[in-house]
Write an enzyme that holds these catalytic residues in place. Structure first.
Site, PDB file in Angstrom:
ATOM      1  N   GLU A  33     -11.881 -12.178  12.270  1.00 52.70           N
ATOM      2  CA  GLU A  33     -12.292 -12.362  11.034  1.00 52.70           C
ATOM      3  C   GLU A  33     -12.364 -13.784  10.555  1.00 52.70           C
ATOM      4  O   GLU A  33     -13.272 -14.537   9.965  1.00 52.70           O
ATOM      5  CB  GLU A  33     -11.804 -11.405   9.866  1.00 52.70           C
ATOM      6  CG  GLU A  33     -12.264 -10.075  10.101  1.00 52.70           C
ATOM      7  CD  GLU A  33     -11.569  -9.026   9.146  1.00 52.70           C
ATOM      8  OE1 GLU A  33     -12.090  -8.051   8.930  1.00 52.70           O
ATOM      9  OE2 GLU A  33     -10.431  -9.229   8.445  1.00 52.70           O
ATOM     10  N   ALA A  35      -3.843  -0.193   6.435  1.00 52.76           N
ATOM     11  CA  ALA A  35      -3.692   0.192   5.081  1.00 52.76           C
ATOM     12  C   ALA A  35      -3.853   1.881   5.038  1.00 52.76           C
ATOM     13  O   ALA A  35      -2.927   2.394   4.169  1.00 52.76           O
ATOM     14  CB  ALA A  35      -4.675  -0.400   4.188  1.00 52.76           C
ATOM     15  N   GLN A  36      -4.573   2.468   5.420  1.00 55.62           N
ATOM     16  CA  GLN A  36      -4.830   3.812   5.434  1.00 55.62           C
ATOM     17  C   GLN A  36      -3.521   4.644   5.888  1.00 55.62           C
ATOM     18  O   GLN A  36      -2.935   5.662   5.232  1.00 55.62           O
ATOM     19  CB  GLN A  36      -5.967   4.360   6.041  1.00 55.62           C
ATOM     20  CG  GLN A  36      -7.191   4.596   5.276  1.00 55.62           C
ATOM     21  CD  GLN A  36      -7.054   5.394   4.154  1.00 55.62           C
ATOM     22  OE1 GLN A  36      -6.186   6.349   4.176  1.00 55.62           O
ATOM     23  NE2 GLN A  36      -7.728   4.959   2.939  1.00 55.62           N
ATOM     24  N   PHE A  58       0.872  -1.192  -0.043  1.00 56.67           N
ATOM     25  CA  PHE A  58      -0.123   0.196   0.131  1.00 56.67           C
ATOM     26  C   PHE A  58       0.821   1.431  -0.067  1.00 56.67           C
ATOM     27  O   PHE A  58       0.622   2.116  -0.880  1.00 56.67           O
ATOM     28  CB  PHE A  58      -0.976   0.073   1.321  1.00 56.67           C
ATOM     29  CG  PHE A  58      -2.245  -0.958   1.114  1.00 56.67           C
ATOM     30  CD1 PHE A  58      -2.864  -0.712   0.183  1.00 56.67           C
ATOM     31  CD2 PHE A  58      -2.087  -2.170   2.101  1.00 56.67           C
ATOM     32  CE1 PHE A  58      -3.988  -1.677   0.143  1.00 56.67           C
ATOM     33  CE2 PHE A  58      -3.157  -2.971   1.742  1.00 56.67           C
ATOM     34  CZ  PHE A  58      -4.059  -2.853   0.935  1.00 56.67           C
ATOM     35  N   ASP A 111       3.898  -0.071   7.301  1.00 59.21           N
ATOM     36  CA  ASP A 111       4.152  -0.809   8.746  1.00 59.21           C
ATOM     37  C   ASP A 111       5.456  -1.051   9.211  1.00 59.21           C
ATOM     38  O   ASP A 111       5.723  -1.455  10.446  1.00 59.21           O
ATOM     39  CB  ASP A 111       3.706  -2.214   8.358  1.00 59.21           C
ATOM     40  CG  ASP A 111       2.194  -2.495   8.327  1.00 59.21           C
ATOM     41  OD1 ASP A 111       1.585  -1.408   8.580  1.00 59.21           O
ATOM     42  OD2 ASP A 111       1.880  -3.536   7.856  1.00 59.21           O
TER      43      ASP A 111
HETATM   44  C1  FAD Z   1      -4.271 -10.406   7.319  1.00 60.80           C
HETATM   45  C2  FAD Z   1      -4.207  -9.012   7.340  1.00 60.80           C
HETATM   46  C3  FAD Z   1      -5.278  -8.317   7.524  1.00 60.80           C
HETATM   47  C4  FAD Z   1      -5.327  -7.002   7.351  1.00 60.80           C
HETATM   48  N1  FAD Z   1      -6.507  -6.205   7.353  1.00 60.80           N
HETATM   49  C5  FAD Z   1      -6.545  -4.980   7.374  1.00 60.80           C
HETATM   50  C6  FAD Z   1      -7.628  -4.201   7.215  1.00 60.80           C
HETATM   51  O1  FAD Z   1      -8.696  -4.870   7.247  1.00 60.80           O
HETATM   52  N2  FAD Z   1      -7.631  -3.011   7.239  1.00 60.80           N
HETATM   53  C7  FAD Z   1      -6.572  -2.321   7.352  1.00 60.80           C
HETATM   54  O2  FAD Z   1      -6.574  -0.872   7.143  1.00 60.80           O
HETATM   55  N3  FAD Z   1      -5.146  -2.761   7.445  1.00 60.80           N
HETATM   56  C8  FAD Z   1      -5.227  -4.167   7.284  1.00 60.80           C
HETATM   57  N4  FAD Z   1      -4.103  -4.891   7.451  1.00 60.80           N
HETATM   58  C9  FAD Z   1      -3.044  -4.080   7.722  1.00 60.80           C
HETATM   59  C10 FAD Z   1      -2.399  -3.582   6.143  1.00 60.80           C
HETATM   60  O3  FAD Z   1      -2.491  -4.554   5.318  1.00 60.80           O
HETATM   61  C11 FAD Z   1      -1.074  -3.053   6.382  1.00 60.80           C
HETATM   62  O4  FAD Z   1      -1.012  -2.110   7.152  1.00 60.80           O
HETATM   63  C12 FAD Z   1      -0.451  -2.652   5.175  1.00 60.80           C
HETATM   64  O5  FAD Z   1      -0.312  -3.553   4.149  1.00 60.80           O
HETATM   65  C13 FAD Z   1       0.832  -1.879   5.109  1.00 60.80           C
HETATM   66  O6  FAD Z   1       1.421  -1.419   3.991  1.00 60.80           O
HETATM   67  P1  FAD Z   1       3.008  -1.470   3.752  1.00 60.80           P
HETATM   68  O7  FAD Z   1       2.974  -0.935   2.361  1.00 60.80           O
HETATM   69  O8  FAD Z   1       3.595  -0.863   4.842  1.00 60.80           O
HETATM   70  O9  FAD Z   1       3.386  -3.046   3.652  1.00 60.80           O
HETATM   71  P2  FAD Z   1       2.808  -4.205   2.816  1.00 60.80           P
HETATM   72  O10 FAD Z   1       1.474  -4.202   2.150  1.00 60.80           O
HETATM   73  O11 FAD Z   1       3.173  -5.380   3.452  1.00 60.80           O
HETATM   74  O12 FAD Z   1       3.809  -4.261   1.534  1.00 60.80           O
HETATM   75  C14 FAD Z   1       4.988  -4.587   1.574  1.00 60.80           C
HETATM   76  C15 FAD Z   1       5.936  -4.918   0.246  1.00 60.80           C
HETATM   77  O13 FAD Z   1       7.201  -4.940   0.497  1.00 60.80           O
HETATM   78  C16 FAD Z   1       7.711  -6.265  -0.278  1.00 60.80           C
HETATM   79  N5  FAD Z   1       8.923  -6.620   0.341  1.00 60.80           N
HETATM   80  C17 FAD Z   1       9.210  -6.911   1.754  1.00 60.80           C
HETATM   81  N6  FAD Z   1      10.484  -7.068   2.162  1.00 60.80           N
HETATM   82  C18 FAD Z   1      11.161  -6.816   0.946  1.00 60.80           C
HETATM   83  C19 FAD Z   1      12.612  -6.889   0.548  1.00 60.80           C
HETATM   84  N7  FAD Z   1      13.575  -7.339   1.589  1.00 60.80           N
HETATM   85  N8  FAD Z   1      12.785  -6.595  -0.746  1.00 60.80           N
HETATM   86  C20 FAD Z   1      11.810  -6.316  -1.658  1.00 60.80           C
HETATM   87  N9  FAD Z   1      10.570  -6.322  -1.293  1.00 60.80           N
HETATM   88  C21 FAD Z   1      10.284  -6.534  -0.127  1.00 60.80           C
HETATM   89  C22 FAD Z   1       6.600  -7.286   0.129  1.00 60.80           C
HETATM   90  O14 FAD Z   1       6.736  -8.161  -0.978  1.00 60.80           O
HETATM   91  C23 FAD Z   1       5.182  -6.251  -0.198  1.00 60.80           C
HETATM   92  O15 FAD Z   1       4.975  -6.290  -1.240  1.00 60.80           O
HETATM   93  C24 FAD Z   1      -4.083  -6.009   7.552  1.00 60.80           C
HETATM   94  C25 FAD Z   1      -2.833  -7.012   7.399  1.00 60.80           C
HETATM   95  C26 FAD Z   1      -2.738  -8.458   7.282  1.00 60.80           C
HETATM   96  C27 FAD Z   1      -1.713  -9.043   7.254  1.00 60.80           C
END
Ligand code: FAD
Length: 603
Positions: A172, A318-319, A16, A301
């Site tokens: 869930e 996600a937000q 995200f 995150d």
């Molecule tokens: C099961 C589950 C349910 C959830 N439900 C909700 C919900 O209902 N509502 C809500 O708001 N939030 C929810 N969340 C939380 C939300 O999904 C996360 O807060 C959000 O995805 C964080 O976004 P991000 O971009 O920081 O990380 P992510 O979306 O986790 O993306 C990280 C990316 O980095 C890549 N990556 C990681 N390490 C490396 C590396 N070393 N080299 C290259 N690439 C790498 C990964 O492949 C991934 O594509 C949920 C999370 C989970 C696990």
């Protein structure tokens, strides 16, 4: 293609936060490279729907290249980043490094087992599509194993699911597994009653959904318990083994444990050599950069950030990721346009609310101080998730799937991918498999007749195992295959206990034969309106007001034996018993309503 004169922006992670950053830089005079170790973006909030076979993996994932194909200044690289050299502006890849001008770290988080990494293979978590399909396999294999398991205790353990962590994911998952077992698959199995599946949700704290208001957590608990999920609060898991779970000194046998209790930030943060919080997140400044490095942003995150207006931590949702990613992209775009780094506006998080789904048409939502549940929350949840999904194809497929599942109670993605070996302790004999379940043979014809002749008025008490508060009130039972079905058990205490502990003893007393029978079984508390027409018809025919039937308790009979107890001696001689039978049969033949001499169910 790339122009070396433009600043090079590397974004690590196509989640995200990373995608939001790339989009914010689309019109900027920079060369963007999005690096991810996977070629797809995953919509994590719907992972549990893949794990519980409501959606297929491709419904919630999109190739990162496709998402960003219109961004002329952006390229996508499939690679795992192993570290960052802040001093040299280097991003380390397994076979070398690349030089960045700006870096946005958005590599997300992973599961945390609080120092018990040995639990990971036994209690898998849910973070990626691979995790979701592995969970789906385990859930579906549990039912397959139970179908052929000959050992009763092992069968019960196969049909017991423990979910550790009462946050949104745990809630869930628990609701969805109970729904599959109770509504989607019961008719697919011949030798087990999947409705007797136990789903236990363990939460170490004193309420569910800790990030939400207490009333929202209480509502979620009530809705889950109504569905038959056992919620155990203040229950920190102290041990997990392949055959069960330890809560302090208590051991609960179960074969299926799923982890939804904790997360820790990507290990990439450690390679920066800067302060981290307890969850391994990088502690960033007001502009989301690493102290002393205004060119390195950490978002989503991976970041321990605070909103500049409230000072509150930005939640790992996600937000949070989207808003931080967008901020980082816009800030770099501002730098490139010549804005001074010294006047960067600090990051402010806008809380757009939180939601969690409990089951079909049931959710809880919290928007600021306003919170609500049930169908409206579920509709809102569905609408927001459809809009937020990446790509028109996924939005359409998920909408169609949900409509289909809603109308037919189906979950058609029930595919067991990978190793499909069953975990069976004692296989049932081939003879048994083609025959009926054993409970039928354990019940003598005499016992079955007792139940079938309920019109004569039998006293039945249903009591959860080991609980002393036997309901003193009797009720009548209807027989259906291997089940005894009761309507409106009168004691609320008994109902509450049944929801918590579905192992029950049922005492059925036949006052005419002066015999009692004790059935041991597993109870499911069903709401009225579930498809138990036979039981409802029976009670209606008996004069019960249909709208007075609020709950039906179904007990799957696992074993039965006669009770040898003076408590059930009605003091009748054999002749008196025979005479009473004759009298009752004569009344029945004459179509009279028979007085219910021995029950106090009052229906
Ligand atoms: C099961 C589950 C349910 C959830 N439900 C909700 C919900 O209902 N509502 C809500 O708001 N939030 C929810 N969340 C939380 C939300 O999904 C996360 O807060 C959000 O995805 C964080 O976004 P991000 O971009 O920081 O990380 P992510 O979306 O986790 O993306 C990280 C990316 O980095 C890549 N990556 C990681 N390490 C490396 C590396 N070393 N080299 C290259 N690439 C790498 C990964 O492949 C991934 O594509 C949920 C999370 C989970 C696990």
């Amino acid at each position: 293609m790339t122009s070396p004169s433009r600043p090079r922006v590397y974004i690590v992670g196509g989640g995200f936060a990373g995608l939001a950053a790339a989009k914010a830089l689309a019109a900027s005079a920079v060369e963007v490279t999005v690096v991810d170790r996977r070629n797809h973006h995953v919509f994590q909030p719907l992972l549990y729907q893949v794990a519980t076979a409501a959606l297929a993996p491709s419904d919630i994932a999109s190739p990162i290249r496709t998402v960003l194909r219109r961004h002329k200044n952006t390229q996508v690289a499939l690679a795992e980043i192993t570290g960052v050299d802040l001093a040299q502006h280097r991003l380390i890849v397994p076979d070398g490094h690349v030089i960045y001008d700006y870096l946005i770290l958005a590599a997300g988080a992973t599961h945390a087992y609080f120092g018990h990494d040995d639990w990971a293979p036994i209690a898998p978590g849910l973070k990626s599509l691979e995790d979701a399909t592995a969970l789906r396999r385990r859930i579906l294999l549990a039912f397959e194993s139970a179908e052929y398991e000959g050992d009763e205790e092992a069968r019960r353990a196969a049909l017991t699911f423990g979910i550790v962590g009462g946050g949104p994911t745990g809630v869930e998952l628990a609701g969805a597994i109970k729904e599959i077992a109770g509504q989607t698959i019961p008719r697919d199995y011949r030798h087990i009653d999947t409705r007797t599946t136990r789903v236990i949700l363990f939460e170490a704290g004193e309420r569910l959904l800790p990030p939400f208001a207490p009333a929202v957590g209480a509502r979620a608990q009530r809705d889950l318990e109504r569905m038959g999920v056992e919620v155990r609060l203040n229950s920190a898991v102290t041990g997990i083994r392949p055959d069960g779970i330890h809560i302090a000194s208590q051991f609960i046998p179960m074969r299926n444990v799923f982890w939804a209790a904790g997360v820790q930030a990507s290990s990439l943060g450690r390679s920066l050599g800067v302060p981290l919080d307890r969850a391994g997140r990088v502690i960033v400044g007001p502009d989301l950069t690493v102290p002393g490095h205004p060119e390195v942003f950490v978002v989503g995150d991976m970041a321990a950030a605070r909103s500049a207006d409230s000072g509150k931590p930005v939640p790992g949702v996600a937000q949070g990721g989207i808003q931080m990613g967008r901020y980082a992209g816009e800030t770099i775009a501002g730098d490139v346009r010549g804005q001074s780094r010294a006047v960067r506006q600090p990051f402010v998080y806008r809380d757009r609310g939180s939601m969690a789904v409990i089951g079909k048409a049931k959710a809880v939502a919290q928007l600021g101080r306003w919170h609500f549940g049930g169908f409206p929350a579920w509709l809102l949840w569905g609408g927001i998730h459809i809009i937020s999904l990446v790509g028109y194809r996924n939005r359409m497929l998920v909408s169609l799937n949900w409509l289909w599942n809603w109308l037919l109670n189906s979950r058609d993605a029930r595919l067991i991918a990978g190793d499909a070996r069953l975990d069976i302790q004692e296989p049932r004999s081939a003879e048994f498999i083609v025959a009926d379940p054993p409970a039928r043979f354990m019940l003598t014809a005499d016992m079955k007749r007792v139940v079938e002749e309920q019109r004569l008025g039998f006293v039945a008490t249903v009591c959860p195992d080991g609980t002393p508060n036997l309901s003193p009130k009797g009720t009548t039972a209807v027989w259906d295959d291997n089940h005894l079905i009761f309507a409106n058990i009168r004691s609320p205490g008994t109902m509450a206990n049944l929801r918590r502990n579905p192992h029950v003893e049922v005492n059925v007393v036949d006052p005419f034969l002066r015999k009692g029978y004790r059935f041991k079984g597993v109870a499911s508390v069903l709401e009225s309106g579930t498809p138990y027409e036979r039981a409802l018809d029976f009670y209606k025919a008996r004069g019960s007001r249909a709208n007075a039937i609020r709950e039906i308790v179904m007990v799957r009979v696992e074993s039965a034996h006669a009770i040898d107890s003076p408590a059930y001696d009605f003091g009748l001689t054999d002749d008196q018993v025979r005479a009473r039978w004759e009298e009752h049969f004569a009344s029945l033949r004459a179509g009279k309503t028979v007085a219910n001499t021995a029950t106090s169910d009052g229906q």
